[in-house]
Design a protein around this motif. Structure first.
Motif, PDB file in Angstrom:
ATOM      1  N   CYS A 193       0.855  -1.188   0.000  1.00 45.41           N
ATOM      2  CA  CYS A 193       0.000   0.000   0.000  1.00 45.41           C
ATOM      3  C   CYS A 193       0.890   1.237   0.000  1.00 45.41           C
ATOM      4  O   CYS A 193       1.744   1.407   0.884  1.00 45.41           O
ATOM      5  CB  CYS A 193      -0.912   0.001   1.215  1.00 45.41           C
ATOM      6  SG  CYS A 193      -1.982   1.453   1.339  1.00 45.41           S
ATOM      7  N   ALA A 194       0.708   2.105  -0.998  1.00 44.40           N
ATOM      8  CA  ALA A 194       1.499   3.337  -1.095  1.00 44.40           C
ATOM      9  C   ALA A 194       0.742   4.487  -0.448  1.00 44.40           C
ATOM     10  O   ALA A 194      -0.465   4.654  -0.653  1.00 44.40           O
ATOM     11  CB  ALA A 194       1.799   3.645  -2.552  1.00 44.40           C
ATOM     12  N   LEU A 195       1.449   5.291   0.323  1.00 44.28           N
ATOM     13  CA  LEU A 195       0.904   6.511   0.914  1.00 44.28           C
ATOM     14  C   LEU A 195       1.649   7.673   0.282  1.00 44.28           C
ATOM     15  O   LEU A 195       2.866   7.815   0.462  1.00 44.28           O
ATOM     16  CB  LEU A 195       1.097   6.537   2.433  1.00 44.28           C
ATOM     17  CG  LEU A 195       0.201   5.631   3.279  1.00 44.28           C
ATOM     18  CD1 LEU A 195       0.614   4.167   3.141  1.00 44.28           C
ATOM     19  CD2 LEU A 195       0.255   6.058   4.742  1.00 44.28           C
ATOM     20  N   THR A 196       0.965   8.487  -0.470  1.00 48.14           N
ATOM     21  CA  THR A 196       1.606   9.593  -1.184  1.00 48.14           C
ATOM     22  C   THR A 196       0.909  10.895  -0.844  1.00 48.14           C
ATOM     23  O   THR A 196      -0.171  10.919  -0.262  1.00 48.14           O
ATOM     24  CB  THR A 196       1.563   9.360  -2.697  1.00 48.14           C
ATOM     25  OG1 THR A 196       0.195   9.362  -3.147  1.00 48.14           O
ATOM     26  CG2 THR A 196       2.208   8.035  -3.075  1.00 48.14           C
TER      27      THR A 196
ATOM     28  N   HIS B 142      -3.519   2.286  -2.913  1.00 48.18           N
ATOM     29  CA  HIS B 142      -2.913   3.617  -2.936  1.00 48.18           C
ATOM     30  C   HIS B 142      -3.759   4.569  -2.096  1.00 48.18           C
ATOM     31  O   HIS B 142      -4.974   4.705  -2.301  1.00 48.18           O
ATOM     32  CB  HIS B 142      -2.849   4.119  -4.390  1.00 48.18           C
ATOM     33  CG  HIS B 142      -1.931   5.277  -4.582  1.00 48.18           C
ATOM     34  ND1 HIS B 142      -1.198   5.481  -5.725  1.00 48.18           N
ATOM     35  CD2 HIS B 142      -1.594   6.318  -3.770  1.00 48.18           C
ATOM     36  CE1 HIS B 142      -0.480   6.581  -5.628  1.00 48.18           C
ATOM     37  NE2 HIS B 142      -0.709   7.100  -4.437  1.00 48.18           N
ATOM     38  N   LEU B 143      -3.121   5.212  -1.125  1.00 47.54           N
ATOM     39  CA  LEU B 143      -3.768   6.225  -0.293  1.00 47.54           C
ATOM     40  C   LEU B 143      -3.113   7.566  -0.564  1.00 47.54           C
ATOM     41  O   LEU B 143      -1.891   7.683  -0.550  1.00 47.54           O
ATOM     42  CB  LEU B 143      -3.631   5.878   1.202  1.00 47.54           C
ATOM     43  CG  LEU B 143      -4.156   4.519   1.672  1.00 47.54           C
ATOM     44  CD1 LEU B 143      -3.903   4.362   3.165  1.00 47.54           C
ATOM     45  CD2 LEU B 143      -5.637   4.385   1.376  1.00 47.54           C
ATOM     46  N   ARG B 144      -3.945   8.574  -0.813  1.00 45.83           N
ATOM     47  CA  ARG B 144      -3.418   9.925  -1.017  1.00 45.83           C
ATOM     48  C   ARG B 144      -3.732  10.762   0.219  1.00 45.83           C
ATOM     49  O   ARG B 144      -4.865  10.830   0.668  1.00 45.83           O
ATOM     50  CB  ARG B 144      -4.046  10.574  -2.250  1.00 45.83           C
ATOM     51  CG  ARG B 144      -3.510  11.992  -2.525  1.00 45.83           C
ATOM     52  CD  ARG B 144      -4.135  12.578  -3.760  1.00 45.83           C
ATOM     53  NE  ARG B 144      -5.588  12.674  -3.611  1.00 45.83           N
ATOM     54  CZ  ARG B 144      -6.438  12.599  -4.632  1.00 45.83           C
ATOM     55  NH1 ARG B 144      -5.992  12.394  -5.867  1.00 45.83           N
ATOM     56  NH2 ARG B 144      -7.743  12.696  -4.433  1.00 45.83           N
ATOM     57  N   ILE B 145      -2.691  11.388   0.736  1.00 50.51           N
ATOM     58  CA  ILE B 145      -2.826  12.213   1.936  1.00 50.51           C
ATOM     59  C   ILE B 145      -2.723  13.663   1.511  1.00 50.51           C
ATOM     60  O   ILE B 145      -1.768  14.078   0.837  1.00 50.51           O
ATOM     61  CB  ILE B 145      -1.739  11.861   2.968  1.00 50.51           C
ATOM     62  CG1 ILE B 145      -1.845  10.372   3.331  1.00 50.51           C
ATOM     63  CG2 ILE B 145      -1.877  12.714   4.220  1.00 50.51           C
ATOM     64  CD1 ILE B 145      -0.712   9.858   4.156  1.00 50.51           C
ATOM     65  N   SER B 146      -3.705  14.453   1.900  1.00 50.66           N
ATOM     66  CA  SER B 146      -3.731  15.865   1.492  1.00 50.66           C
ATOM     67  C   SER B 146      -4.181  16.731   2.660  1.00 50.66           C
ATOM     68  O   SER B 146      -4.785  16.244   3.622  1.00 50.66           O
ATOM     69  CB  SER B 146      -4.670  16.058   0.297  1.00 50.66           C
ATOM     70  OG  SER B 146      -5.985  15.640   0.632  1.00 50.66           O
ATOM     71  N   LYS B 147      -3.883  18.001   2.561  1.00 48.16           N
ATOM     72  CA  LYS B 147      -4.243  18.945   3.621  1.00 48.16           C
ATOM     73  C   LYS B 147      -5.037  20.079   3.005  1.00 48.16           C
ATOM     74  O   LYS B 147      -4.658  20.640   1.979  1.00 48.16           O
ATOM     75  CB  LYS B 147      -2.990  19.473   4.312  1.00 48.16           C
ATOM     76  CG  LYS B 147      -3.277  20.413   5.478  1.00 48.16           C
ATOM     77  CD  LYS B 147      -2.042  20.669   6.310  1.00 48.16           C
ATOM     78  CE  LYS B 147      -0.965  21.381   5.516  1.00 48.16           C
ATOM     79  NZ  LYS B 147       0.198  21.709   6.365  1.00 48.16           N
ATOM     80  N   GLY B 148      -6.125  20.434   3.636  1.00 49.45           N
ATOM     81  CA  GLY B 148      -6.936  21.524   3.125  1.00 49.45           C
ATOM     82  C   GLY B 148      -8.394  21.208   3.270  1.00 49.45           C
ATOM     83  O   GLY B 148      -8.800  20.258   3.937  1.00 49.45           O
TER      84      GLY B 148
END
Length: 559
Positions: free
Chosen positions: A25-28, A502-508
């Motif tokens: 599992c990729a964390l990007t 695939h997990l995408r980590i974002s802020k906002g």
């Protein structure tokens, strides 16, 4: 594996519920988006150091819950059973961090110590990052890693068992030796006391009988006078016997003319005379027994005082003097037999130590042999990871026999040199951040078939590399994912393309919490979103059609 992760009010994550799967599992996400927050939150759940600063703004407390799906024979279940905790079904670790610094830990909804939470967590998750000093970077665990690689756990367990046996034998010898030394110091005194008591020869109940005899003799003169008066009253001139005889004679003379009317009276007088005679004999016997003997009184008093003095001297009741003599006599016998027991215990300790040393030396030789094999396997992994100039060595330092311990004679440490000719040193001190993660990855690949925690996390293992090296990193992570769940925080599109999840980590965006203005989000990407994210990683802030095409090629090359 880690099947679910729930986070509440931890830094910028106000509410997050993740379902996770097996495989890679990729964390990007962009720098600063909050990937490290996610790892810090998971670390909190598995027993990492607490920090009040983790609590989100405006919240009184934060919490993290990690759910693990494990095999029935996983070691974590044994730990739970040993601590009387439910070990069936999913294993749920939960940690609550209060704003005032207090923290609470739970396993399967039962409160536990943070130490136990960490012990279980160490069996479930390994986190490998640039600043991680646990796992493969902790030299205290290198010996166990080498034993696992070489399949030496059974031999190591036998060495620990023999060490315990030898330690117990040494303790038994030392305790008996100390006891015997103390006994020897008291031996002369014990002989003296036993000699005194044997000469005195006290008997149970003797004090009471002597005291009664002494009291009787001290009052014998007065008692004898009373007995004399009683004797005179019975048989003296005008005494009872004389008067009874006189009455009997008179009745007997008149009996012939009384036509039997005096027979009963005569019979009663005869019985009374017999009883009076008996009484007189008893009085005479008592008088003979009470004849005052000053010598006998002196002997009784001397014996009685000697017994009481011995009782005071040894602080026991006079009736217990005989038992004391027997007990001290037993101690003397034990001292005499103690030398033989000491010799036997010495032989047993020597034999146990010899058995331990033999097993430890055998284990040490096996470790030396398997260390060379581990070095070879790690070396094969270094070249494709752009560490072909580096050297990895498993150092097995044999300790002096006096420094041996339950784990044997060896101190094991993993050493590296990143440049030819440079001295070898500890992993944590020699390698840079990116090199360190790749060394750990090479080790994990070499150790993959020997088992590890079911969930492995690599934090920016691809830092500072790209192209073919990043491709090699992704390949090895995918290889590891065949036997374990792998979560990798990555900035490399080549690594992300290898992932099955695939997990995408974002802020906002607008946070769900009214007190927070900015929140960290985690999105599970489908194929289209994944393509867009990998294109962003390739192109930067502006995603072009060329970048999307390149992303398609990467994804398609790693189905």
């Amino acid at each position: 594996m880690l099947s679910a992760l729930s986070i509440r009010d931890i830094v910028l994550i106000d509410r997050l519920d993740l379902a996770l799967a097996r495989g890679l599992c990729a964390l990007t996400g962009e720098t600063g988006a909050g990937k490290s927050i996610l790892l810090d939150a998971l670390g909190l759940a598995i027993g990492a150091r607490a920090d009040a600063g983790l609590v989100g703004q405006g919240a009184e407390q934060g919490s993290v819950t990690a759910v693990f799906d494990l095999a029935a024979d996983h070691p974590a279940r044994t730990i739970l059973r040993d601590n009387d905790l439910d070990a069936e079904g999913d294993i749920i670790l939960r940690r609550v961090q209060a704003k005032d610094g207090r923290t609470r830990a739970f396993i399967n909804d039962q409160p536990v110590s943070v130490g136990l939470l960490r012990q279980v967590g160490d069996e479930l998750v390994e986190i490998h990052g640039q600043h991680d000093e646990r796992g493969l970077l902790d030299v205290s665990g290198h010996r166990a890693v080498l034993d696992a690689f070489g399949g030496l756990e059974a031999k190591a367990a036998e060495v620990r068992k023999l060490w315990t046996t030898a330690a117990e034998a040494r303790l038994a010898f030392a305790e008996h030796e100390a006891s015997l030394a103390k006994a020897r110091a008291e031996q002369d005194y014990l002989r003296h006391v036993v000699g005194e008591l044997d000469e005195l020869a006290p008997e149970p109940g003797e004090e009471t009988s002597l005291a009664e005899e002494r009291t009787l003799m001290m009052h014998s003169e007065k008692i004898a006078a009373d007995l004399g008066e009683a004797q005179d009253a019975l048989s003296g001139d005008g005494g009872l016997e004389a008067r009874l005889n006189q009455a009997l004679r008179r009745l007997s003379r008149a009996a012939d003319q009384a036509a039997g009317r005096l027979d009963a009276g005569i019979a009663a007088l005869e019985r009374t005379l017999v009883e009076a005679a008996d009484a007189r004999e008893e009085i005479e016997r008592a008088m003979r027994a009470l004849e005052f003997d000053p010598a006998r009184l002196e002997r009784v008093e001397t014996r009685l005082f000697a017994l009481r003095a011995a009782g005071r001297k040894h602080n026991v009741a006079v009736d217990n003097l005989a038992a004391l003599a027997d007990r001290l006599r037993e101690q003397l016998t034990e001292i005499e037999g103690g030398e033989a027991k000491l010799a036997r215990l010495s032989q047993e300790a020597d034999a146990a130590r010899a058995a331990y040393m033999k097993a430890a030396e055998t284990l040490s030789a096996a470790r030396q042999k398997i260390a060379a094999k581990l070095d070879q396997e790690v070396a094969r992994e270094l070249k494709p990871l752009k560490l072909d100039k580096a050297t990895f060595k498993t150092e097995v330092a044999v300790l002096k026999p006096g420094d041996a311990g339950p784990d044997g004679l060896d101190r094991v440490s993993f050493l590296i040199s990143t440049n030819p000719g440079a001295p070898l040193g500890p992993l944590i001190k020699i390698a840079s951040g990116g090199e360190l993660s790749r060394f750990v990855l090479a080790l994990k690949v070499a150790l993959a078939s020997r088992g590890s925690a079911p969930t492995l996390i690599f934090d920016e293992v691809d830092a500072g590399v790209g192209g073919a090296v990043a491709e090699a990193v992704g390949l090895r992570l995918a290889e590891l994912a065949r036997t374990a769940q792998i979560l990798v925080v990555t900035h490399s599109p080549q690594v992300a393309a290898r992932a099955q999840h695939h997990l995408r980590i974002s802020k906002g965006g607008e946070a769900k919490s009214k007190t927070a203005k900015v929140a960290t989000r985690v999105d599970v990407l489908d194929r289209q979103d994944r393509r867009e994210e990998i294109a962003r990683m390739l192109a930067g802030s502006t995603v072009t059609d060329e970048a999307r095409a390149a992303a398609d090629r990467l994804i398609e090359s790693h189905p």
